[in-house]
Design a protein around this motif. Sequence first.
Motif, PDB file in Angstrom:
ATOM      1  N   ASN A   4       0.826  -1.204   0.000  1.00 29.84           N
ATOM      2  CA  ASN A   4       0.000   0.000   0.000  1.00 29.84           C
ATOM      3  C   ASN A   4       0.865   1.261   0.000  1.00 29.84           C
ATOM      4  O   ASN A   4       0.435   2.301   0.475  1.00 29.84           O
ATOM      5  CB  ASN A   4      -0.970   0.006   1.187  1.00 29.84           C
ATOM      6  N   SER A   5       2.090   1.147  -0.521  1.00 31.62           N
ATOM      7  CA  SER A   5       2.948   2.331  -0.611  1.00 31.62           C
ATOM      8  C   SER A   5       3.134   2.710  -2.076  1.00 31.62           C
ATOM      9  O   SER A   5       3.057   1.854  -2.960  1.00 31.62           O
ATOM     10  CB  SER A   5       4.302   2.042   0.025  1.00 31.62           C
ATOM     11  N   PHE A   6       3.377   3.993  -2.320  1.00 28.12           N
ATOM     12  CA  PHE A   6       3.619   4.438  -3.691  1.00 28.12           C
ATOM     13  C   PHE A   6       4.854   3.748  -4.253  1.00 28.12           C
ATOM     14  O   PHE A   6       4.921   3.441  -5.437  1.00 28.12           O
ATOM     15  CB  PHE A   6       3.807   5.953  -3.727  1.00 28.12           C
ATOM     16  N   GLY A   7       5.833   3.522  -3.381  1.00 26.52           N
ATOM     17  CA  GLY A   7       7.088   2.916  -3.817  1.00 26.52           C
ATOM     18  C   GLY A   7       6.841   1.573  -4.504  1.00 26.52           C
ATOM     19  O   GLY A   7       7.433   1.279  -5.546  1.00 26.52           O
ATOM     20  N   ILE A  10       5.309   2.041  -8.031  1.00 32.03           N
ATOM     21  CA  ILE A  10       6.306   2.506  -9.008  1.00 32.03           C
ATOM     22  C   ILE A  10       7.187   1.315  -9.413  1.00 32.03           C
ATOM     23  O   ILE A  10       7.448   1.091 -10.594  1.00 32.03           O
ATOM     24  CB  ILE A  10       7.152   3.648  -8.402  1.00 32.03           C
ATOM     25  N   LEU A 194      -7.137  -6.434 -11.853  1.00 35.40           N
ATOM     26  CA  LEU A 194      -7.614  -5.145 -11.330  1.00 35.40           C
ATOM     27  C   LEU A 194      -8.619  -5.357 -10.198  1.00 35.40           C
ATOM     28  O   LEU A 194      -8.585  -4.675  -9.168  1.00 35.40           O
ATOM     29  CB  LEU A 194      -8.259  -4.334 -12.460  1.00 35.40           C
ATOM     30  N   ASN A 210      -8.393   1.046   9.340  1.00 32.05           N
ATOM     31  CA  ASN A 210      -9.333   1.829  10.153  1.00 32.05           C
ATOM     32  C   ASN A 210      -9.792   1.044  11.380  1.00 32.05           C
ATOM     33  O   ASN A 210     -10.021   1.620  12.445  1.00 32.05           O
ATOM     34  CB  ASN A 210     -10.536   2.278   9.311  1.00 32.05           C
ATOM     35  N   VAL A 452     -12.312   3.514  -4.873  1.00 37.80           N
ATOM     36  CA  VAL A 452     -11.315   4.578  -5.040  1.00 37.80           C
ATOM     37  C   VAL A 452     -11.659   5.770  -4.134  1.00 37.80           C
ATOM     38  O   VAL A 452     -10.780   6.351  -3.488  1.00 37.80           O
ATOM     39  CB  VAL A 452     -11.217   5.011  -6.517  1.00 37.80           C
ATOM     40  N   VAL A 453     -12.925   6.108  -4.060  1.00 39.22           N
ATOM     41  CA  VAL A 453     -13.339   7.235  -3.206  1.00 39.22           C
ATOM     42  C   VAL A 453     -13.050   6.922  -1.741  1.00 39.22           C
ATOM     43  O   VAL A 453     -12.557   7.767  -0.996  1.00 39.22           O
ATOM     44  CB  VAL A 453     -14.845   7.552  -3.430  1.00 39.22           C
ATOM     45  N   LEU A 456      -9.416   7.182  -1.168  1.00 42.63           N
ATOM     46  CA  LEU A 456      -8.986   8.585  -1.206  1.00 42.63           C
ATOM     47  C   LEU A 456      -9.358   9.324   0.073  1.00 42.63           C
ATOM     48  O   LEU A 456      -8.524  10.005   0.674  1.00 42.63           O
ATOM     49  CB  LEU A 456      -9.658   9.252  -2.413  1.00 42.63           C
ATOM     50  N   PHE A 457     -10.587   9.168   0.499  1.00 45.42           N
ATOM     51  CA  PHE A 457     -11.090  10.008   1.595  1.00 45.42           C
ATOM     52  C   PHE A 457     -11.034   9.350   2.976  1.00 45.42           C
ATOM     53  O   PHE A 457     -11.200  10.036   3.980  1.00 45.42           O
ATOM     54  CB  PHE A 457     -12.535  10.440   1.311  1.00 45.42           C
ATOM     55  N   PHE A 458     -10.874   8.053   3.018  1.00 46.73           N
ATOM     56  CA  PHE A 458     -10.894   7.404   4.333  1.00 46.73           C
ATOM     57  C   PHE A 458      -9.648   6.561   4.609  1.00 46.73           C
ATOM     58  O   PHE A 458      -9.749   5.413   5.028  1.00 46.73           O
ATOM     59  CB  PHE A 458     -12.166   6.571   4.495  1.00 46.73           C
ATOM     60  N   PRO A 459      -8.490   7.155   4.360  1.00 40.76           N
ATOM     61  CA  PRO A 459      -7.299   6.432   4.796  1.00 40.76           C
ATOM     62  C   PRO A 459      -7.289   6.440   6.314  1.00 40.76           C
ATOM     63  O   PRO A 459      -7.916   7.300   6.936  1.00 40.76           O
ATOM     64  CB  PRO A 459      -6.145   7.263   4.228  1.00 40.76           C
ATOM     65  N   PRO A 461      -6.288   7.011  10.238  1.00 38.67           N
ATOM     66  CA  PRO A 461      -5.518   8.056  10.923  1.00 38.67           C
ATOM     67  C   PRO A 461      -4.068   7.633  11.127  1.00 38.67           C
ATOM     68  O   PRO A 461      -3.178   8.448  11.081  1.00 38.67           O
ATOM     69  CB  PRO A 461      -6.237   8.203  12.268  1.00 38.67           C
ATOM     70  N   VAL A 462      -3.861   6.341  11.355  1.00 36.98           N
ATOM     71  CA  VAL A 462      -2.501   5.822  11.544  1.00 36.98           C
ATOM     72  C   VAL A 462      -2.334   4.591  10.655  1.00 36.98           C
ATOM     73  O   VAL A 462      -2.974   3.579  10.900  1.00 36.98           O
ATOM     74  CB  VAL A 462      -2.266   5.368  13.007  1.00 36.98           C
TER      75      VAL A 462
END
Lengths: 471, 328
Positions: A4-7, A10, A194, A210, A452-453, A456-459, A461-462
């Motif tokens: 779950n990291s951008f790294g 990529i 996908l 969460n 996706v929403v 985006l909006f509910f990652p 808090p930690v």
Amino acid sequence: MWFNSFGFWIFLAVVLAVHSRLGHRNRNRFLLLASYFFYGCWDWRFLSLILFTTAFDYTAARAIGRSESPAVRKRWVTASVCVDLGILGIFKYFGFFASELERLWEVMGLGSWTPAFQIILPVGISFYTFQALSYTIDVYRGQTKPAGSFLDFALYISFFPQLVAGPIERSSHLLPQVENPRPRCDEARFRDGLYHVLTGLFKKVVLADNMAWIANHIFSKPPSDLAPLEVLTGVYAFAFQIYGDFSGYSSIAIGVAKWLGFDLMENFRQPYFSTSPREFWRRWHISLSSWLRDYLYIPLGGNRGGKWQNYRNLLLTMLLGGLWHGASWTFVIWGGLHGAWLAVHRWSEGTSARTRVRGRLYQAFALLVTFHLVCLTWLFFRAESAEQALGMLGALWGDWKMTDLTATTLTLICFFAGPWMIFEWWIERKGDSLALAKVAWPWRAMVYLYIVVMLLFFPPPVPSEFIYFQF
Amino acid sequence: MKSEAKVVLAVAAALLAMELVARPFEPRLSLDLAHIRGFDQLAERVGKASNGGEEASPVLVLGNSLARNGVDAEVLTEGLRDAGMKEPRLVFMTADSTDIAQWLYGYRRYLDGPGAKPALVLLFTARSHLSDRRIQGPEAMGAYYVANGDVQSFLREDAGSLDSACSFLLGRVSRLFAARGRVRPLLFYNWVPGYEVAARQINQGLGDGALADEPPAHGSGEEVGEVGEVQPGGEKSAQSFHRLERLIETVRESGVKLVIVTVPLPEPYRMPEAIREICRKNEVPISLVGESAWLPDGRFPDGYHLNPEGAAEFMEALSSELKGMLSE
């Protein structure tokens, strides 16, 4: 490099781009390099451990395959099992036994004794060790041919999507996919991949993390500070956390592998819709439960022999399954509880088969009971110690008032887990885990947009680490 | 067209539509975001006050909600006037949960250009806000704080990790991404029963305000990491202060006077010696009026921020120090 990291994404984009331009042999070489790079990002020092396991089991399997002598074959398979389990034992269980010995030393009044060194647990060691073990045992049993190429076998052991947290693949399933040319990523593969990747990310980032925010808080408080409903909802939160976390990882692994032309085995199948412990283990961490069945339960005698032998085999298998998760008494108790529950269930099947009512009401009742018993075992699994778990159980007997924390936990469970469980119920009714991939595209687009929403909006808090990486 | 391409395109089109809707709607997500989006107007006001013939002295109050709640504008204005400042006019750059990273880049983006120079910068801080910690909310840094000219230096010196750099770049191109952290609190604080109390309990248990799931409006949020020095994930922050030094240098190069002011908290604290040394070396006055817990009980109704009475008392104490500092 978390999934779950951008790294990671990529890294995957580069891997997919290069992979699509290569021929079969070069693809395998490149994937092996990519897998070692992926693992090296955690801790490059432990690459030597994977390489050693790979080299030893490759040699052992070839020796088994070459030899006609049962004694030689047996010697090599025994060596492979001992070496693999020895490495696992040293790296995973040394600390546990050392601390237990230390405690015993003190109890016996021999003063304090501390081991001279500590050992770091290599990421994913339990997963790739079991995968390697299954290979040599399968070659010994004649169920798999020894790998023709070291490179192919090395890729089978270290294939990056499933290297650190499974699914634990069998050589009969994965090795042929490594050795033979694989299908290219056509539309169907892209679609299925996908689906797995998006649902996996949802389960990990939205659902599990969460829930972790709440469960970690409740499990960090002394049991005496918790209201009964806080304990109950905290355990519910952990039940959804561990499910989302682990099945999310498996889904992403399956999806990424699909894009690379591999088909990994299904690891979870709506486990919280189980109506018995046996069914639960056919739906939860399928790759481990089937491994334990094939390499431990059946060799122990399975359900052959008397009923008491059967109960003993169930209990032993689950105890060792618990110990596989980690060197801690809480995991042993967790495994023991599941073993005992499976044994009681097996006994009850024998006594009440004729009188059982199989209506919808019974199914709903059985589902609720199974879920709550699973939650009871999760309490031991998550607790830091058996004392904490028992303390939390004791805290259930008190004033069942609704606190702010309880109200919040229940609402968040409904908000995050509710839609997912409805979706799973729909899959359950369809009887096809890829049912969404087969509906008209606008429906799929709507579900993906929701995912996706939410991402985006509910990652959380930690953000939390993947729980099973530590195993 | 193949069906999966349609699925991907449909999701992308929906996200694009949401992005277009989000831009004008964004300030309504929270008062804090409205405040941040108003930084351009704030710079205009500073420019007008300093160059527009108003003969006023714009004073920038830089800080976070500790400053917003802790500054009594009337008392401070009076104090500045007493200290010899001509027509002081306060402007606030005090977004929630910000620290030296946002203050440095925000100042450089909005106030370091020609024509928007304040006469004085009052930097309100507590103990840990000035250290070089991991960037909180890199996406917001990308969208609201870092100027085009500073992108490279941010990525090189401050992004910290590949993930943080990616979030920063995504925040720069997408307001939907940059403001995403505002949706959850807005929804949950208003609709989830008991959430405010439960979130406070959980965040206190985490032991770091930086991890707080913050309320949507001004005034009731926890601030960045005043509780301890432990960063999310348990890492110890390195006690370096390069960003503070860069801010001091930026402000000094533009010929603006900077005063660092410590904000009172319920418990006494001591500013790190390294900060005092940096201030001494750069001849930046520092008011330590907030270090000791001298305010009477009841001045911190939420256990962290000052109430109006406390703010007035704090400003009176500060005013008496400012006289000496501004005349230096």
